[in-house]
Each structure stands twice: as structure tokens, then as C-alpha cells.
Design a protein around this motif. Structure first.
Motif, PDB file in Angstrom:
ATOM      1  N   ALA A  66     -28.617 -10.122 -32.248  1.00  6.94           N
ATOM      2  CA  ALA A  66     -29.078 -10.686 -33.514  1.00  6.94           C
ATOM      3  C   ALA A  66     -28.288 -11.562 -34.269  1.00  6.94           C
ATOM      4  CB  ALA A  66     -30.002  -9.659 -34.334  1.00  6.94           C
ATOM      5  N   THR A  67     -27.033 -11.203 -34.023  1.00  8.65           N
ATOM      6  CA  THR A  67     -25.955 -11.956 -34.924  1.00  8.65           C
ATOM      7  C   THR A  67     -25.258 -12.606 -33.929  1.00  8.65           C
ATOM      8  OG1 THR A  67     -24.513  -9.978 -34.712  1.00  8.65           O
ATOM      9  CG2 THR A  67     -26.010 -10.123 -36.786  1.00  8.65           C
ATOM     10  N   VAL A  68     -24.505 -13.843 -34.629  1.00  8.57           N
ATOM     11  CA  VAL A  68     -23.450 -14.645 -33.926  1.00  8.57           C
ATOM     12  C   VAL A  68     -22.164 -14.277 -33.925  1.00  8.57           C
ATOM     13  CG1 VAL A  68     -22.684 -16.957 -33.724  1.00  8.57           C
ATOM     14  CG2 VAL A  68     -25.207 -16.605 -34.189  1.00  8.57           C
ATOM     15  N   PRO A  69     -21.432 -14.004 -33.011  1.00  4.26           N
ATOM     16  CA  PRO A  69     -20.038 -13.513 -32.913  1.00  4.26           C
ATOM     17  C   PRO A  69     -19.256 -14.457 -34.048  1.00  4.26           C
ATOM     18  CG  PRO A  69     -20.809 -13.658 -30.894  1.00  4.26           C
ATOM     19  CD  PRO A  69     -21.738 -14.302 -31.641  1.00  4.26           C
ATOM     20  N   PRO A  70     -18.438 -13.650 -34.737  1.00  2.00           N
ATOM     21  CA  PRO A  70     -17.504 -14.493 -35.817  1.00  2.00           C
ATOM     22  C   PRO A  70     -16.810 -15.949 -35.266  1.00  2.00           C
ATOM     23  CG  PRO A  70     -17.235 -11.986 -36.229  1.00  2.00           C
ATOM     24  CD  PRO A  70     -18.067 -12.078 -35.106  1.00  2.00           C
ATOM     25  N   LEU A  71     -16.219 -15.572 -34.028  1.00  2.00           N
ATOM     26  CA  LEU A  71     -15.456 -16.612 -33.532  1.00  2.00           C
ATOM     27  C   LEU A  71     -16.222 -17.709 -33.214  1.00  2.00           C
ATOM     28  CD1 LEU A  71     -12.903 -14.829 -31.528  1.00  2.00           C
ATOM     29  CD2 LEU A  71     -12.489 -15.554 -33.674  1.00  2.00           C
ATOM     30  N   ARG A  72     -17.688 -17.703 -33.175  1.00  2.00           N
ATOM     31  CA  ARG A  72     -18.496 -18.808 -32.803  1.00  2.00           C
ATOM     32  C   ARG A  72     -19.385 -19.338 -34.059  1.00  2.00           C
ATOM     33  NH1 ARG A  72     -21.835 -17.089 -27.319  1.00  2.00           N
ATOM     34  NH2 ARG A  72     -19.997 -16.448 -26.208  1.00  2.00           N
ATOM     35  N   PRO A  78     -19.352 -21.480 -37.402  1.00  2.00           N
ATOM     36  CA  PRO A  78     -18.690 -22.751 -37.932  1.00  2.00           C
ATOM     37  C   PRO A  78     -17.470 -22.573 -39.061  1.00  2.00           C
ATOM     38  CG  PRO A  78     -20.948 -23.173 -37.902  1.00  2.00           C
ATOM     39  CD  PRO A  78     -20.851 -21.698 -37.666  1.00  2.00           C
ATOM     40  N   GLU A  79     -18.115 -21.621 -39.838  1.00  2.00           N
ATOM     41  CA  GLU A  79     -16.901 -21.445 -41.116  1.00  2.00           C
ATOM     42  C   GLU A  79     -15.824 -20.639 -40.787  1.00  2.00           C
ATOM     43  OE1 GLU A  79     -20.001 -18.047 -41.061  1.00  2.00           O
ATOM     44  OE2 GLU A  79     -19.921 -20.069 -40.860  1.00  2.00           O
ATOM     45  N   VAL A  80     -15.898 -19.802 -39.699  1.00  2.00           N
ATOM     46  CA  VAL A  80     -14.692 -19.185 -38.969  1.00  2.00           C
ATOM     47  C   VAL A  80     -13.660 -20.022 -38.317  1.00  2.00           C
ATOM     48  CG1 VAL A  80     -13.828 -17.338 -37.531  1.00  2.00           C
ATOM     49  CG2 VAL A  80     -15.827 -17.024 -39.088  1.00  2.00           C
ATOM     50  N   ILE A 116      -9.880 -20.939 -38.956  1.00  2.00           N
ATOM     51  CA  ILE A 116      -8.935 -20.917 -37.621  1.00  2.00           C
ATOM     52  C   ILE A 116      -8.133 -22.101 -37.563  1.00  2.00           C
ATOM     53  CG2 ILE A 116      -8.768 -20.743 -35.287  1.00  2.00           C
ATOM     54  CD1 ILE A 116     -11.055 -18.577 -35.308  1.00  2.00           C
ATOM     55  N   ALA A 117      -9.050 -23.309 -37.595  1.00  2.00           N
ATOM     56  CA  ALA A 117      -8.567 -24.673 -37.431  1.00  2.00           C
ATOM     57  C   ALA A 117      -7.468 -25.058 -38.561  1.00  2.00           C
ATOM     58  CB  ALA A 117      -9.489 -25.901 -37.210  1.00  2.00           C
ATOM     59  N   ALA A 118      -8.100 -24.627 -39.794  1.00  2.00           N
ATOM     60  CA  ALA A 118      -7.052 -24.966 -41.031  1.00  2.00           C
ATOM     61  C   ALA A 118      -5.750 -24.167 -40.792  1.00  2.00           C
ATOM     62  CB  ALA A 118      -7.790 -24.641 -42.209  1.00  2.00           C
TER      63      ALA A 118
END
Length: 111
Positions: free
Chosen positions: A87-93, A95-97, A101-103
Motif C-alpha cells: 500500500a505504501t511506496v518505499p522511502p527510497l522511491r 521523490p522528496e527523499v 539524498i541528491a542535495a
């Protein structure tokens, strides 16, 4: 099935999965090694109470993460396919995470 709550240190807990650990079985595409390790790391943090590593905690903490990562990888490989995706998208997927990570990576490269 959630069982009756327990009381630990004045807090009430339900005997279910930690809400911070995301279901990885049934993802499309399948869970990545990084997602599996992140879940293992979150589990070890939760059960050990270790949030930041010191010289005294680093080795046993990282050994536990490696072991649980491997066990989780094997479990996900051996379980049958799910009928429905989680039901939920893993954090590493999320966009805000990914942006965070990129920043952080850009900041450390600039230093």
C-alpha cells in the motif's frame, strides 16, 4: 492481525510491524539492495536503540545490518509473489527523499 497493545516505558505499543519499516515484498520493480539494506538498518536502529554510531557500537551494529540484509534478501527471494502490491511506496522511491539524498550528495561533493 494486531494483538492487544503492550505497555513499555509508559508508552502503548501494538504488536505489529514498526510503522517506519516499509513492506518490500511485491514491489515493481523488485526491491533494490539499497532498499533492503535501508529496511535492515531501520530495524537494527529500532531494536538496538542506537541512532548514531560510536566506536563501541559501530562493529556490532554494522554486522547486524549485514546479517539482517542478507536474511531479508533471501526471504524476499523465497516467498511467493504477492497478489497485490504494498500500500505504501518505499522511502527510497519517494521523490522528496530522492531530492534530499541528491542535495546531501551535492553538498558533500562541494566540500
Amino acid at each position: 492481525m494486531i494483538e492487544a497493545p503492550g505497555n513499555v516505558g509508559g508508552r502503548t505499543y501494538h504488536r505489529g510491524m514498526c510503522r517506519n519499516i516499509t513492506t518490500l515484498r511485491g514491489l515493481e520493480p523488485a526491491a533494490t539492495p539499497d532498499e533492503i539494506e535501508a529496511a535492515a538498518r531501520q530495524y537494527v536502529r529500532k531494536v538496538s536503540g542506537v541512532q548514531s554510531l560510536s566506536d563501541a557500537t559501530r562493529e556490532p551494529f554494522e554486522a547486524a545490518v549485514a546479517e539482517i540484509t542478507e536474511i531479508t534478501r533471501r526471504l524476499l527471494t523465497e516467498l511467493p509473489a504477492r497478489r497485490q502490491p504494498p500500500a505504501t511506496v518505499p522511502p527510497l522511491r519517494r521523490p522528496e527523499v530522492q531530492a534530499r539524498i541528491a542535495a546531501k550528495a551535492a553538498k558533500s561533493q562541494a566540500s
